[in-house]
Design a protein around this motif. Sequence first.
Motif, mmCIF file in Angstrom:
data_model
loop_
_atom_site.group_PDB
_atom_site.id
_atom_site.type_symbol
_atom_site.label_atom_id
_atom_site.label_comp_id
_atom_site.label_asym_id
_atom_site.label_seq_id
_atom_site.Cartn_x
_atom_site.Cartn_y
_atom_site.Cartn_z
ATOM 1 N N LEU A 184 37.978 44.360 43.190
ATOM 2 C CA LEU A 184 38.250 45.745 42.821
ATOM 3 C C LEU A 184 38.797 46.457 44.044
ATOM 4 N N LEU A 185 39.895 47.186 43.861
ATOM 5 C CA LEU A 185 40.553 47.853 44.969
ATOM 6 C C LEU A 185 40.273 49.346 44.924
ATOM 7 N N GLN A 186 39.528 49.819 45.917
ATOM 8 C CA GLN A 186 39.227 51.226 46.087
ATOM 9 C C GLN A 186 40.388 51.901 46.800
ATOM 10 N N ARG A 187 40.871 52.989 46.203
ATOM 11 C CA ARG A 187 42.036 53.696 46.752
ATOM 12 C C ARG A 187 41.615 54.808 47.701
ATOM 13 N N GLY A 188 42.170 54.791 48.903
ATOM 14 C CA GLY A 188 41.887 55.835 49.866
ATOM 15 C C GLY A 188 42.788 57.041 49.692
ATOM 16 N N ASN A 189 42.473 58.116 50.417
ATOM 17 C CA ASN A 189 43.303 59.322 50.402
ATOM 18 C C ASN A 189 43.139 60.075 51.722
ATOM 19 N N LYS A 190 43.742 61.258 51.836
ATOM 20 C CA LYS A 190 43.690 62.037 53.073
ATOM 21 C C LYS A 190 42.301 62.614 53.353
ATOM 22 N N GLY A 191 41.450 62.660 52.354
ATOM 23 C CA GLY A 191 40.139 63.273 52.524
ATOM 24 C C GLY A 191 39.095 62.326 53.086
ATOM 25 N N ASN A 192 39.478 61.450 53.975
ATOM 26 C CA ASN A 192 38.569 60.492 54.618
ATOM 27 C C ASN A 192 37.985 59.468 53.662
ATOM 28 N N VAL A 198 36.572 45.251 47.152
ATOM 29 C CA VAL A 198 35.196 44.928 46.744
ATOM 30 C C VAL A 198 35.231 43.621 45.972
ATOM 31 N N ARG A 199 34.478 42.624 46.429
ATOM 32 C CA ARG A 199 34.521 41.291 45.837
ATOM 33 C C ARG A 199 33.245 40.975 45.063
ATOM 34 N N PHE A 200 33.448 40.409 43.855
ATOM 35 C CA PHE A 200 32.349 39.941 43.018
ATOM 36 C C PHE A 200 32.559 38.461 42.721
ATOM 37 N N ASP A 201 31.467 37.702 42.654
ATOM 38 C CA ASP A 201 31.535 36.307 42.230
ATOM 39 C C ASP A 201 31.820 36.278 40.730
ATOM 40 N N TRP A 202 32.970 35.712 40.347
ATOM 41 C CA TRP A 202 33.367 35.724 38.951
ATOM 42 C C TRP A 202 32.362 34.991 38.067
ATOM 43 N N ASN A 203 31.816 33.873 38.504
ATOM 44 C CA ASN A 203 30.880 33.095 37.689
ATOM 45 C C ASN A 203 29.593 33.860 37.415
ATOM 46 N N LEU A 204 29.245 34.805 38.288
ATOM 47 C CA LEU A 204 28.063 35.636 38.073
ATOM 48 C C LEU A 204 28.387 36.881 37.252
ATOM 49 N N LEU A 205 29.619 37.368 37.390
ATOM 50 C CA LEU A 205 30.008 38.590 36.677
ATOM 51 C C LEU A 205 30.378 38.325 35.225
ATOM 52 N N ALA A 206 30.966 37.159 34.939
ATOM 53 C CA ALA A 206 31.464 36.863 33.594
ATOM 54 C C ALA A 206 30.383 36.974 32.517
ATOM 55 N N PRO A 207 29.179 36.425 32.717
ATOM 56 C CA PRO A 207 28.165 36.564 31.659
ATOM 57 C C PRO A 207 27.799 38.013 31.367
ATOM 58 N N TRP A 208 27.798 38.854 32.392
ATOM 59 C CA TRP A 208 27.504 40.271 32.147
ATOM 60 C C TRP A 208 28.621 40.934 31.351
ATOM 61 N N LEU A 209 29.862 40.670 31.717
ATOM 62 C CA LEU A 209 30.980 41.245 30.970
ATOM 63 C C LEU A 209 30.961 40.786 29.515
ATOM 64 N N SER A 221 30.863 41.404 48.812
ATOM 65 C CA SER A 221 31.266 42.043 50.057
ATOM 66 C C SER A 221 32.085 43.284 49.755
ATOM 67 N N VAL A 222 32.104 44.181 50.713
ATOM 68 C CA VAL A 222 32.946 45.375 50.661
ATOM 69 C C VAL A 222 33.702 45.431 51.982
ATOM 70 N N GLN A 223 35.018 45.323 51.911
ATOM 71 C CA GLN A 223 35.853 45.214 53.095
ATOM 72 C C GLN A 223 36.790 46.410 53.181
ATOM 73 N N LEU A 224 36.625 47.237 54.219
ATOM 74 C CA LEU A 224 37.515 48.370 54.417
ATOM 75 C C LEU A 224 38.858 47.872 54.925
ATOM 76 N N MET A 225 39.930 48.541 54.488
ATOM 77 C CA MET A 225 41.278 48.101 54.853
ATOM 78 C C MET A 225 42.156 49.296 55.209
ATOM 79 N N ASP A 226 42.809 49.204 56.357
ATOM 80 C CA ASP A 226 43.725 50.236 56.826
ATOM 81 C C ASP A 226 45.144 49.797 56.497
ATOM 82 N N LEU A 227 45.828 50.535 55.619
ATOM 83 C CA LEU A 227 47.185 50.204 55.206
ATOM 84 C C LEU A 227 48.236 50.998 55.954
ATOM 85 N N GLY A 228 47.832 51.831 56.901
ATOM 86 C CA GLY A 228 48.784 52.657 57.634
ATOM 87 C C GLY A 228 49.082 53.953 56.915
#
Length: 328
Positions: A184-192, A198-209, A221-228
């Motif tokens: 899942l890709l969290q979108r940043g903006n100018k407001g900090n 955000v990564r989920f294990d598909w084999n664990l998520l599929a039964p819930w879906l 995991s949750v990995q912050l990313m700077d795109l410039g």
Amino acid sequence: MAIPRNPQATAATALQTHTVQTLLVDPLQHPRGLTYLSAASGLVRARQRLFVVADDELHMGVFDDVTAPQAQPLTDEPAVGSLIRLLEGDLPHDKGKRKKAKPDFESLVLLPPLPGCPAGALLALGSGSKPNRETAVLVGLDVQGMPNGRMAVVDLAAVYAPLRKRFNDLNIEGALVVSGELLLLQRGNKGNAPNACVRFDWNLLAPWLAGVQAQPPAAKSVQLMDLGSVDGVPFGFTDGAALHGGAWAFTAVAENTDDSYLDGACVASAIGTVGADGKLQQLHRLDGAPKVEGMAVLADGGDWVFTLVTDPDDPATAAQLLQVRLPA
């Protein structure tokens, strides 16, 4: 920790996009009688069709895929798509009231097989930017890549609650499956508000879906990313798609706003790639700064062919289907 930007990640010249078509639909199927989709926000290719969600509609558009290198239009007449209802009811016609009421489908992802959907499924996800935007719709597919009649509404509150604690301005705008994980890709903006993957294990998520497990798994995991940024306006994720070997591509726009709810001017737009190691590899600006919010990608010889959809931020303006090529 934010990922340091690659000093070679920005192309010297902007990539030229090619307009393929306007996203026209049958007005008899549209709840307001429109002949087009406007706020296109998610795109998936499944076999010979393109599926598009719009963030201000309760329907999903289905279009013949005329963007594939081998595709040949059968007629000079403009292609017209059909609509599939995702949620019951109707949204207000007034723009302001509509914005408040909409489920804000910002992401569409093609899922691999899961319980009850042996040929895979589509999942349209609300952005989570407001409490009424925490709904997803699961659409089962048949072996031809068409909806098979199975549809389920999924409450994303349990998935988004931990993320809302992490991000003051949650705004999920992209989703993709790559190397056994749902991203899942969290979108940043100018407001900090930062960009994040955000990564989920598909084999664990599929039964819930699929409704056979009561609670969703926690994120791996949750990995912050700077795109410039451009002129002080940071790039923010708008969609993603898998490449080969665990790498993935994304679209991003630099929108001059400090809020996930309020629109702003699109200062720049780009396509980027991320390696299997999670590091930003390239960021290529798009000429003319079209506000691209959905993408699908396929390989053609030594190139990647990116198919894109736009959100003009104007209900009176139709979304466009664009295409751009990038050496693999």
